[in-house]
Design a protein around this motif. Sequence first.
Motif, PDB file in Angstrom:
ATOM      1  N   UNK A  37      54.981 -26.101 -15.150  1.00  0.00           N
ATOM      2  CA  UNK A  37      53.647 -25.754 -15.915  1.00  0.00           C
ATOM      3  C   UNK A  37      53.000 -24.483 -15.430  1.00  0.00           C
ATOM      4  N   UNK A  38      52.978 -24.406 -13.942  1.00  0.00           N
ATOM      5  CA  UNK A  38      52.575 -23.114 -13.308  1.00  0.00           C
ATOM      6  C   UNK A  38      53.508 -22.555 -12.735  1.00  0.00           C
ATOM      7  N   UNK A  39      53.692 -21.412 -12.940  1.00  0.00           N
ATOM      8  CA  UNK A  39      55.120 -20.646 -12.480  1.00  0.00           C
ATOM      9  C   UNK A  39      54.476 -19.259 -11.544  1.00  0.00           C
ATOM     10  N   UNK A  40      54.958 -19.101 -10.273  1.00  0.00           N
ATOM     11  CA  UNK A  40      54.596 -17.958  -9.515  1.00  0.00           C
ATOM     12  C   UNK A  40      54.445 -16.567 -10.148  1.00  0.00           C
ATOM     13  N   UNK A  41      55.128 -16.360 -11.385  1.00  0.00           N
ATOM     14  CA  UNK A  41      54.888 -15.057 -11.968  1.00  0.00           C
ATOM     15  C   UNK A  41      53.813 -15.371 -13.208  1.00  0.00           C
TER      16      UNK A  41
ATOM     17  N   UNK B 299      48.371 -15.380 -11.150  1.00  0.00           N
ATOM     18  CA  UNK B 299      48.387 -15.366  -9.927  1.00  0.00           C
ATOM     19  C   UNK B 299      48.880 -14.222  -9.126  1.00  0.00           C
ATOM     20  N   UNK B 300      49.612 -13.328 -10.054  1.00  0.00           N
ATOM     21  CA  UNK B 300      50.093 -12.227  -9.433  1.00  0.00           C
ATOM     22  C   UNK B 300      49.177 -11.257  -9.012  1.00  0.00           C
ATOM     23  N   UNK B 301      49.470 -10.377  -8.090  1.00  0.00           N
ATOM     24  CA  UNK B 301      48.562  -9.166  -7.722  1.00  0.00           C
ATOM     25  C   UNK B 301      49.089  -8.020  -7.226  1.00  0.00           C
ATOM     26  N   UNK B 302      48.602  -7.129  -6.622  1.00  0.00           N
ATOM     27  CA  UNK B 302      48.851  -5.671  -6.420  1.00  0.00           C
ATOM     28  C   UNK B 302      49.403  -5.783  -4.753  1.00  0.00           C
ATOM     29  N   UNK B 303      49.638  -4.416  -4.500  1.00  0.00           N
ATOM     30  CA  UNK B 303      50.029  -4.008  -3.166  1.00  0.00           C
ATOM     31  C   UNK B 303      51.284  -3.273  -2.942  1.00  0.00           C
ATOM     32  N   UNK B 304      51.674  -2.662  -1.900  1.00  0.00           N
ATOM     33  CA  UNK B 304      52.624  -2.069  -1.753  1.00  0.00           C
ATOM     34  C   UNK B 304      53.738  -2.844  -1.058  1.00  0.00           C
ATOM     35  N   UNK B 305      54.918  -2.947  -1.764  1.00  0.00           N
ATOM     36  CA  UNK B 305      56.213  -3.890  -1.262  1.00  0.00           C
ATOM     37  C   UNK B 305      57.182  -3.008  -1.033  1.00  0.00           C
ATOM     38  N   UNK B 306      58.327  -3.479  -0.401  1.00  0.00           N
ATOM     39  CA  UNK B 306      59.353  -2.958  -0.185  1.00  0.00           C
ATOM     40  C   UNK B 306      60.460  -3.753  -0.291  1.00  0.00           C
ATOM     41  N   UNK B 307      61.700  -3.695   0.018  1.00  0.00           N
ATOM     42  CA  UNK B 307      62.892  -4.744  -0.228  1.00  0.00           C
ATOM     43  C   UNK B 307      63.013  -5.743   0.738  1.00  0.00           C
TER      44      UNK B 307
ATOM     45  N   UNK C 258      55.759 -22.252  -1.058  1.00  0.00           N
ATOM     46  CA  UNK C 258      54.813 -21.461  -1.842  1.00  0.00           C
ATOM     47  C   UNK C 258      54.435 -20.036  -1.598  1.00  0.00           C
ATOM     48  N   UNK C 259      54.554 -19.768  -0.230  1.00  0.00           N
ATOM     49  CA  UNK C 259      54.285 -18.436  -0.044  1.00  0.00           C
ATOM     50  C   UNK C 259      55.471 -17.414  -0.423  1.00  0.00           C
ATOM     51  N   UNK C 260      56.762 -18.124  -0.134  1.00  0.00           N
ATOM     52  CA  UNK C 260      58.089 -17.490  -0.593  1.00  0.00           C
ATOM     53  C   UNK C 260      58.098 -17.212  -2.214  1.00  0.00           C
ATOM     54  N   UNK C 261      57.735 -18.033  -2.875  1.00  0.00           N
ATOM     55  CA  UNK C 261      57.496 -18.210  -4.414  1.00  0.00           C
ATOM     56  C   UNK C 261      56.551 -16.908  -4.761  1.00  0.00           C
ATOM     57  N   UNK C 262      55.477 -16.578  -4.032  1.00  0.00           N
ATOM     58  CA  UNK C 262      54.550 -15.849  -4.605  1.00  0.00           C
ATOM     59  C   UNK C 262      55.075 -14.234  -4.000  1.00  0.00           C
ATOM     60  N   UNK C 263      55.587 -14.099  -2.804  1.00  0.00           N
ATOM     61  CA  UNK C 263      56.205 -12.954  -2.361  1.00  0.00           C
ATOM     62  C   UNK C 263      57.322 -12.627  -3.462  1.00  0.00           C
TER      63      UNK C 263
END
Length: 253
Positions: free
Chosen positions: A12-16, A20-28, A87-92
């Motif tokens: 019912x709730x997905x991390x995508x 829930x999603x947000x911004x920020x700089x990411x790398x691989x 949960x942290x892994x899901x969102x990252x």
Amino acid sequence: MLLEEFENVPAVIEPTDRSIRGGGEICDTIILSFNGEIVERVKKFEDVYEGGYLTNLNGRLPWYIYEKNGSKVAVAIATIGAPMFVGLLEELKARGFKNFIVLGSCGVLDQSIQADKIILPSSALRDEGTSYHYAPASDEIAYDETLLLTMEEALNKSCIEHIRTKAWTTDAFYRETADKVKRRLAAGATVVDMEASAIMAWAQFRQAKVYQFFYTADYVDHHNHEWDARYEDRKANAMTFFEIALVIARELD
């Protein structure tokens, strides 16, 4: 049994979910350390900066971008316990990170394994609840062999000694009774932690690339019904383990 209700369908709730999603700089690649000292020290490196953050009721959980020799990795604290960390892994992952290098200490069930040894948990006994929502019920679970081989290749190239073994993952570290330790040893586990089996199940379910290693700490002495913290034996600088994480990260470039 409730823990036999695994369903390979969207939740019912997905991390995508957009809320829930947000911004920020990411790398691989992101390095996630259960040892807060490592993150605090990395924050003080020259040219390290905050890339973005997650939030929950506990507050703000930032990640930091560390660049060296033209290569960038993110670094963040790993929340303790299988439910929180998965949960942290899901969102990252939902934010776009592709490779997850996870490091932290583990307890030892086999006294012959000394302190500060590098452990690759190749499989784990599932004595926690989170993994059963990501994989069908079973006593054990394992990482994808190709991920383990990638880690081993990186460590071997840098002549870093390591042990590949089975872990016992438990939610209840104050309920590691002597008889349980004996049974886990008989089942092949030589170290104990709180997250590995859940991480393995999540990685399989989400087809994620997770590279996890431990460094050994305390000894759960089932013979004498004692806990040996091994403080005097644990002499390695915490940043030694961060350097090992960077060795693995370079293999992923």
